[in-house]
Design an enzyme around this catalytic site. Structure first.
Site, PDB file in Angstrom:
ATOM      1  N   ALA A   1      -9.578  -5.206  16.974  1.00  0.00           N
ATOM      2  CA  ALA A   1      -8.872  -6.505  16.964  1.00  0.00           C
ATOM      3  C   ALA A   1      -7.982  -7.411  16.098  1.00  0.00           C
ATOM      4  O   ALA A   1      -7.390  -7.628  16.295  1.00  0.00           O
ATOM      5  CB  ALA A   1      -9.969  -7.422  17.370  1.00  0.00           C
TER       6      ALA A   1
ATOM      7  N   SER B   1      -1.887   0.087  14.786  1.00  0.00           N
ATOM      8  CA  SER B   1      -2.230   1.211  15.826  1.00  0.00           C
ATOM      9  C   SER B   1      -2.823   1.447  17.097  1.00  0.00           C
ATOM     10  O   SER B   1      -2.331   0.285  17.861  1.00  0.00           O
ATOM     11  CB  SER B   1      -3.653   1.297  14.847  1.00  0.00           C
ATOM     12  OG  SER B   1      -4.313   2.306  15.733  1.00  0.00           O
TER      13      SER B   1
ATOM     14  N   TYR C   1     -11.560  -3.900  13.462  1.00  0.00           N
ATOM     15  CA  TYR C   1     -10.588  -2.782  13.585  1.00  0.00           C
ATOM     16  C   TYR C   1      -9.361  -3.096  14.701  1.00  0.00           C
ATOM     17  O   TYR C   1      -8.829  -3.262  14.606  1.00  0.00           O
ATOM     18  CB  TYR C   1     -10.944  -1.380  12.958  1.00  0.00           C
ATOM     19  CG  TYR C   1      -9.199  -0.323  12.790  1.00  0.00           C
ATOM     20  CD1 TYR C   1      -8.645  -1.109  11.487  1.00  0.00           C
ATOM     21  CD2 TYR C   1      -9.113   0.283  13.848  1.00  0.00           C
ATOM     22  CE1 TYR C   1      -7.428  -0.151  11.168  1.00  0.00           C
ATOM     23  CE2 TYR C   1      -7.504   1.550  13.593  1.00  0.00           C
ATOM     24  CZ  TYR C   1      -6.718   0.754  12.499  1.00  0.00           C
ATOM     25  OH  TYR C   1      -5.827   1.536  12.031  1.00  0.00           O
TER      26      TYR C   1
ATOM     27  N   LYS D   1      -6.130  -5.269  14.367  1.00  0.00           N
ATOM     28  CA  LYS D   1      -4.169  -4.808  15.140  1.00  0.00           C
ATOM     29  C   LYS D   1      -3.849  -5.159  16.451  1.00  0.00           C
ATOM     30  O   LYS D   1      -2.424  -4.782  16.533  1.00  0.00           O
ATOM     31  CB  LYS D   1      -4.761  -2.798  15.212  1.00  0.00           C
ATOM     32  CG  LYS D   1      -4.939  -1.862  14.061  1.00  0.00           C
ATOM     33  CD  LYS D   1      -3.980  -2.181  13.066  1.00  0.00           C
ATOM     34  CE  LYS D   1      -4.537  -1.080  11.444  1.00  0.00           C
ATOM     35  NZ  LYS D   1      -2.712  -1.300  11.192  1.00  0.00           N
TER      36      LYS D   1
ATOM     37  N   GLY E   1       1.016  -1.303  -0.185  1.00  0.00           N
ATOM     38  CA  GLY E   1      -0.306   0.327  -0.063  1.00  0.00           C
ATOM     39  C   GLY E   1       0.937   1.383   0.284  1.00  0.00           C
ATOM     40  O   GLY E   1       0.580   2.323   0.482  1.00  0.00           O
TER      41      GLY E   1
ATOM     42  N   SER F   1       1.348   3.378  -2.368  1.00  0.00           N
ATOM     43  CA  SER F   1       1.162   4.780  -2.686  1.00  0.00           C
ATOM     44  C   SER F   1      -0.025   5.995  -1.884  1.00  0.00           C
ATOM     45  O   SER F   1      -0.112   6.797  -2.703  1.00  0.00           O
ATOM     46  CB  SER F   1       1.007   4.768  -4.278  1.00  0.00           C
ATOM     47  OG  SER F   1      -0.241   3.816  -4.604  1.00  0.00           O
TER      48      SER F   1
ATOM     49  N   ASN G   1       2.108  -1.873   5.543  1.00  0.00           N
ATOM     50  CA  ASN G   1       1.592  -0.859   5.350  1.00  0.00           C
ATOM     51  C   ASN G   1      -0.311  -1.011   5.403  1.00  0.00           C
ATOM     52  O   ASN G   1      -0.741  -0.272   5.367  1.00  0.00           O
ATOM     53  CB  ASN G   1       2.158   0.068   4.779  1.00  0.00           C
ATOM     54  CG  ASN G   1       0.943   1.267   4.856  1.00  0.00           C
ATOM     55  OD1 ASN G   1       1.082   2.511   6.405  1.00  0.00           O
ATOM     56  ND2 ASN G   1       0.636   1.893   3.562  1.00  0.00           N
TER      57      ASN G   1
END
Length: 246
Positions: free
Chosen positions: A157, A142, A155, A159, A9, A11, A85
């Site tokens: 969970a 995060s 989300y 991370k 990811g 860009s 990323n």
């Protein structure tokens, strides 16, 4: 021999800042993209001179990931830094249990956790050929994984799972490969222009250093892990302006 960094990811908002930081310091940069080939190509051509490349490889597509590894091996022969990323999310209030669909739960976990593991698995051998003392995997996590507050429950969970994977792989891949999580708080970017100003003010008021992180803050942390914090592995490095203190 020039060093090589791969950013999934690459860009996007945070990914592009990481790529530029490494390119400005003499690294060859290779990025993966999911769907927008024009943006990926335009970004790669904007970097300082180097043997840079882009490749279509959604991290949830096992065959594409395998092909990506072959591409990197043929072009560079080794890999020094892998930055996981790529990630997805969707805003759903944590108390809206019905609002978080099974489809989104699966998509978030597959991209944020499984995709990162797939990249580590696929590129392990190339990282062991790093010209550094050790290869390096950086997982962009995060503080949601620590704090339990974020865009949705899945989300957070995902991370937390990513941070657990960081510790597990740091043990499993030592001493040839280091693994570190870099965990931002709220990162300011183009998308924040459409957010509720009251929400943004609340988030900033709860950040002791009084501002949001920028992509450059995350990039500086990743680059420091690669070049300065060379005796660190299994760590979670927060880039949150003290947000966890509130």
């Amino acid at each position: 021999m020039r060093k090589t960094v791969l950013v999934t990811g690459g860009s996007g908002e945070i990914g592009s800042a990481i790529c530029r930081k490494f390119a400005e310091n003499g690294y060859d940069v290779v990025i993966s993209y999911n769907s927008n080939s024009q943006r990926a190509e335009a970004f790669i051509t904007s970097l300082p001179k180097g043997n840079h490349a882009f490749f279509h490889a959604p991290t949830t597509d096992s065959e594409k990931v395998k092909a990506f590894e072959v591409f990197v091996e043929d072009k560079y022969g080794k890999l020094d830094v892998l930055v996981n990323n790529a990630g997805v999310t969707i805003p759903v209030p944590h108390d809206d249990l019905d609002g978080l669909s099974d489809e989104w739960i699966d998509r978030i976990m597959q991209t944020n956790f499984r995709g990162s593991f797939a990249m580590a698995r696929a590129f392990k051998n190339l990282l062991q050929k790093s010209t550094e003392a050790t290869g390096l995997i950086v997982n962009i996590s995060s503080i949601a994984g620590i704090f339990g507050t974020g865009s949705n429950v899945a989300y957070c969970a995902s991370k937390a799972a990513l941070d657990s994977m960081t510790r597990s792989l740091a043990r499993a891949l030592a001493p040839k490969i280091r693994v570190v999580s870099v965990s931002p708080g709220f990162v300011e970017g183009e998308y924040t222009a459409t957010m509720n100003p009251d929400f943004l003010k609340t988030q900033k008021d709860h950040t002791p250093l009084g501002r949001f992180a920028l992509g450059e803050d995350v990039a500086n942390a990743v680059f420091s892990v690669a070049t300065q914090l060379t005796f660190s592995t299994g760590n979670i490095i927060t880039v949150d302006g003290g947000r966890l203190l509130k």
